[in-house]
Design a protein around this motif. Structure first.
Motif, PDB file in Angstrom:
ATOM      1  N   UNK A  96       0.820  -1.198   0.000  1.00 48.93           N
ATOM      2  CA  UNK A  96       0.000   0.000   0.000  1.00 48.93           C
ATOM      3  C   UNK A  96       0.855   1.250   0.000  1.00 48.93           C
ATOM      4  N   UNK A  97       0.307   2.296  -0.578  1.00 49.93           N
ATOM      5  CA  UNK A  97       0.949   3.608  -0.599  1.00 49.93           C
ATOM      6  C   UNK A  97      -0.055   4.641  -0.104  1.00 49.93           C
ATOM      7  N   UNK A  98       0.446   5.612   0.634  1.00 51.41           N
ATOM      8  CA  UNK A  98      -0.420   6.698   1.092  1.00 51.41           C
ATOM      9  C   UNK A  98       0.230   8.033   0.741  1.00 51.41           C
ATOM     10  N   UNK A  99      -0.621   9.045   0.634  1.00 54.03           N
ATOM     11  CA  UNK A  99      -0.169  10.403   0.360  1.00 54.03           C
ATOM     12  C   UNK A  99      -0.968  11.328   1.262  1.00 54.03           C
ATOM     13  N   UNK A 100      -0.291  12.194   1.993  1.00 54.20           N
ATOM     14  CA  UNK A 100      -0.955  13.223   2.801  1.00 54.20           C
ATOM     15  C   UNK A 100      -0.737  14.549   2.094  1.00 54.20           C
ATOM     16  N   UNK A 101      -1.839  15.310   1.964  1.00 54.67           N
ATOM     17  CA  UNK A 101      -1.732  16.559   1.219  1.00 54.67           C
ATOM     18  C   UNK A 101      -2.775  17.566   1.675  1.00 54.67           C
ATOM     19  N   UNK A 102      -2.511  18.820   1.328  1.00 48.21           N
ATOM     20  CA  UNK A 102      -3.469  19.915   1.492  1.00 48.21           C
ATOM     21  C   UNK A 102      -4.026  20.228   0.112  1.00 48.21           C
ATOM     22  N   UNK A 121      -1.667  -2.254  -4.070  1.00 46.44           N
ATOM     23  CA  UNK A 121      -1.466  -3.140  -5.204  1.00 46.44           C
ATOM     24  C   UNK A 121      -1.211  -4.538  -4.675  1.00 46.44           C
ATOM     25  N   UNK A 122      -1.706  -5.542  -5.392  1.00 48.54           N
ATOM     26  CA  UNK A 122      -1.420  -6.913  -4.980  1.00 48.54           C
ATOM     27  C   UNK A 122      -0.578  -7.596  -6.047  1.00 48.54           C
ATOM     28  N   UNK A 123       0.227  -8.525  -5.557  1.00 49.33           N
ATOM     29  CA  UNK A 123       1.196  -9.211  -6.393  1.00 49.33           C
ATOM     30  C   UNK A 123       1.145 -10.703  -6.095  1.00 49.33           C
ATOM     31  N   UNK A 124       1.319 -11.497  -7.125  1.00 48.80           N
ATOM     32  CA  UNK A 124       1.514 -12.931  -6.928  1.00 48.80           C
ATOM     33  C   UNK A 124       2.857 -13.282  -7.551  1.00 48.80           C
ATOM     34  N   UNK A 130       7.202 -12.344 -11.057  1.00 48.66           N
ATOM     35  CA  UNK A 130       5.866 -11.769 -10.980  1.00 48.66           C
ATOM     36  C   UNK A 130       4.915 -12.524 -11.902  1.00 48.66           C
ATOM     37  N   UNK A 131       3.809 -13.029 -11.322  1.00 48.77           N
ATOM     38  CA  UNK A 131       2.790 -13.736 -12.094  1.00 48.77           C
ATOM     39  C   UNK A 131       1.516 -12.923 -12.252  1.00 48.77           C
ATOM     40  N   UNK A 132       1.196 -12.107 -11.239  1.00 49.54           N
ATOM     41  CA  UNK A 132      -0.006 -11.267 -11.284  1.00 49.54           C
ATOM     42  C   UNK A 132       0.277  -9.939 -10.605  1.00 49.54           C
ATOM     43  N   UNK A 133      -0.368  -8.908 -11.126  1.00 41.90           N
ATOM     44  CA  UNK A 133      -0.294  -7.567 -10.562  1.00 41.90           C
ATOM     45  C   UNK A 133      -1.682  -6.973 -10.644  1.00 41.90           C
ATOM     46  N   UNK A 134      -2.091  -6.284  -9.610  1.00 45.40           N
ATOM     47  CA  UNK A 134      -3.410  -5.664  -9.657  1.00 45.40           C
ATOM     48  C   UNK A 134      -3.590  -4.602  -8.602  1.00 45.40           C
ATOM     49  N   UNK A 135      -4.749  -3.967  -8.671  1.00 42.86           N
ATOM     50  CA  UNK A 135      -5.134  -2.952  -7.704  1.00 42.86           C
ATOM     51  C   UNK A 135      -6.034  -3.614  -6.679  1.00 42.86           C
ATOM     52  N   UNK A 136      -5.742  -3.393  -5.420  1.00 42.38           N
ATOM     53  CA  UNK A 136      -6.542  -3.966  -4.344  1.00 42.38           C
ATOM     54  C   UNK A 136      -7.938  -3.337  -4.364  1.00 42.38           C
ATOM     55  N   UNK A 137      -8.956  -4.163  -4.387  1.00 45.98           N
ATOM     56  CA  UNK A 137     -10.343  -3.690  -4.486  1.00 45.98           C
ATOM     57  C   UNK A 137     -10.766  -2.770  -3.348  1.00 45.98           C
ATOM     58  N   UNK A 138     -10.147  -2.898  -2.193  1.00 44.38           N
ATOM     59  CA  UNK A 138     -10.527  -2.057  -1.056  1.00 44.38           C
ATOM     60  C   UNK A 138     -10.243  -0.579  -1.317  1.00 44.38           C
ATOM     61  N   UNK A 139      -9.351  -0.295  -2.250  1.00 45.89           N
ATOM     62  CA  UNK A 139      -8.893   1.081  -2.454  1.00 45.89           C
ATOM     63  C   UNK A 139      -9.261   1.631  -3.826  1.00 45.89           C
TER      64      UNK A 139
END
Length: 150
Positions: A96-102, A121-124, A130-139
């Motif tokens: 996971x990555x986060x960004x704090x901003x104004x 992002x999720x990885x297998x 690397x076999x799979x790359x994707x965006x985590x559905x929660x985000x």
């Protein structure tokens, strides 16, 4: 196939290419800019693959929404976070990555509001490849921001 997953199982990345992709992804995340992800997909020749376009479109729409303030934003903190996700329990790694901003030029009292955006992002992997790359559905809700008072 989920629209948030890119499968490389037919042509997995080499260990070296996997390591370079993770580095390039981290650099793209540091920018908080959708163009960095377009360039990332171009570098790995994913821009032409229709099934990969859905993942890129999702990422780009997230960043465009977050960066849509008329007077722009000022990022003052960014970095990885530990994602608590179901994929952790079925053999996929999640970063996971986060960004704090104004948001620039907001009127008081909102001018002191700190927003936090997150994407994961999720990885297998298999044997370091690397076999799979994707965006985590929660985000994947581009309107979801955490607002904190400064």
């Amino acid at each position: 196939m989920s629209t948030t997953i890119i499968s490389l199982k037919q042509e997995p990345f080499s260990i070296e290419k996997t390591q370079q992709f993770i580095k390039d992804l981290d650099e793209a995340c540091q920018t908080f800019n959708s163009e960095a992800f377009v360039l990332l997909f171009q570098k790995y020749e994913w821009q032409e693959r229709e099934d990969y376009q859905e993942v890129l479109s999702l990422i780009v729409s997230q960043f465009k929404k977050w960066n849509s303030a008329p007077d722009g934003i000022t990022i003052f903190e960014r970095g990885p976070f530990e994602a608590q996700c179901l994929f952790c329990y079925i053999g996929k790694q999640v970063s996971g990555y986060y960004w704090k901003f104004h948001i620039n030029e907001l009127d008081p009292p909102f001018d002191k509001t700190v927003f936090t955006a997150k994407m994961a992002f999720n990885f297998e992997y298999e044997n370091g490849q690397l076999l799979e790359f994707g965006v985590c559905n929660k985000f994947i809700d581009p309107t979801k921001l955490e607002a904190l008072e400064e």
